[in-house]
Scaffold this active site. Sequence first.
Site, PDB file in Angstrom:
ATOM      1  N   MET A   1      49.456 -19.501  29.235  1.00 20.68           N
ATOM      2  CA  MET A   1      50.096 -18.579  30.171  1.00 20.68           C
ATOM      3  C   MET A   1      51.499 -19.056  30.498  1.00 20.68           C
ATOM      4  SD  MET A   1      48.016 -19.230  33.710  1.00 20.68           S
ATOM      5  CE  MET A   1      47.580 -20.869  34.292  1.00 20.68           C
TER       6      MET A   1
ATOM      7  N   SER B   1      49.225 -24.235  25.885  1.00 22.68           N
ATOM      8  CA  SER B   1      48.720 -24.472  27.237  1.00 22.68           C
ATOM      9  C   SER B   1      47.258 -24.024  27.300  1.00 22.68           C
ATOM     10  CB  SER B   1      49.594 -23.740  28.269  1.00 22.68           C
ATOM     11  OG  SER B   1      49.179 -24.030  29.581  1.00 22.68           O
ATOM     12  N   THR B   2      46.935 -23.034  28.124  1.00 22.88           N
ATOM     13  CA  THR B   2      45.548 -22.606  28.297  1.00 22.88           C
ATOM     14  C   THR B   2      44.951 -22.163  26.963  1.00 22.88           C
ATOM     15  OG1 THR B   2      46.127 -21.815  30.505  1.00 22.88           O
ATOM     16  CG2 THR B   2      44.003 -21.116  29.615  1.00 22.88           C
TER      17      THR B   2
ATOM     18  N   ASP C   1      56.716 -21.132  28.891  1.00 20.80           N
ATOM     19  CA  ASP C   1      57.239 -22.416  28.430  1.00 20.80           C
ATOM     20  C   ASP C   1      57.339 -22.404  26.912  1.00 20.80           C
ATOM     21  OD1 ASP C   1      58.131 -25.023  28.467  1.00 20.80           O
ATOM     22  OD2 ASP C   1      56.113 -25.887  28.513  1.00 20.80           O
TER      23      ASP C   1
ATOM     24  N   HIS D   1      49.961 -28.652  27.766  1.00 17.11           N
ATOM     25  CA  HIS D   1      49.936 -28.795  29.222  1.00 17.11           C
ATOM     26  C   HIS D   1      48.587 -29.385  29.625  1.00 17.11           C
ATOM     27  CE1 HIS D   1      52.959 -25.216  29.624  1.00 17.11           C
ATOM     28  NE2 HIS D   1      53.536 -26.316  29.187  1.00 17.11           N
TER      29      HIS D   1
END
Length: 378
Positions: A319, A202-203, A322, A229
């Site tokens: 973050m 993600s991030t 998931d 994401h």
Amino acid sequence: MAVKVLVVDDSGFFRRRVSEILSADSNIQVVGTATNGREAIDQALALKPDVITMDYEMPMMDGITAVRHIMQRCPTPVLMFSSLTHEGARVTLDALDAGAVDFLPKNFEDISRNPEKVKQLLCEKVHTIARSNRRYSGLPSVAPAPAPAAAPAPAHAPATSSAPTRPAPATPRPTAAAPAHAPTSSAAPKRKPYKLLAIGTSTGGPVALQRVLTQLPANFPAPIVLIQHMPAAFTKAFAERLDKLCRISVKEAEDGDQLRPGLALLAPGGKQMMVDGRGTVKILPGDERLNYRPCVDITFGSASKAYGDKVLAVVLTGMGADGREGARLLKQSGSQVWAQDEASCVIYGMPMAIVKANLADAVYSLDDIGRHLVEACV
């Protein structure tokens, strides 16, 4: 202590609106604003904010150029605002390469229609990246490493191509030691005939994926699925970018695509990606009840059902948690799960969830993951 934020945008309306939204949070202080990239650099040096929100298209100096200068002169986490277009996606990826930590879609309609949701998302992003590990002077180049002699570069990725050059990193901030139960051995992983490599992030993921995938040779034997994401408008541009940088082929996944060695399929934004035992990819509509579209748990879960103990899963920076439940299913099937270490993560959330749940077979630094993948699979 309140998070100090510098707001940079050439639109007076947007500067005021972002400042109002942030100032409504008692733990955020807007310490200044700037109307172009040059002002942003001066204000960053003078005010030393904890976070900078940055527009791209501005007079005098654009946002990407400003990010590069800021990372060199006063490294500060930057949150970019981006339009939801293919060009906006390309620009945002350039900004992440330049050193920005994360991005948000710049949508005036959402601000007017759903101000509470926008406020929650913006403030959450600011607080998260203020705690990130990215106070450093840029990122090392992600140009592909020399390929093994047995792995000539494919036609779509000439040997002379390279990624954009970025400044060398400074020493990251110290981070807490990994829990005692986290495996951190640097020994080469045991080789196994994996039928699938699945990577979730993600991030910080766009740059992390570039760093990992550019180390893989064109003859990498396992099919690859990528879950990042990212909004629907961005994943096609991101897949195209990776395809140009890597020796393996990369494309945005489509329903019915076949898994094959040397090909990485990126889950399309706003949808869910699953795999079956016949090597076929299924793309499903994104369920609004799920926080993540695409969702790492869903892809990992389908991989555990389709391939049992023949999956190697890797959870990179991001973050939230998931991937944890999908990793649990993979472990129950006998597959291997790796996590990125805390020191090299932009946000140590998703990998931490794996480690704390005792699901990690190995924990590696970002720069070592690609090499270990080659050792485990090739």
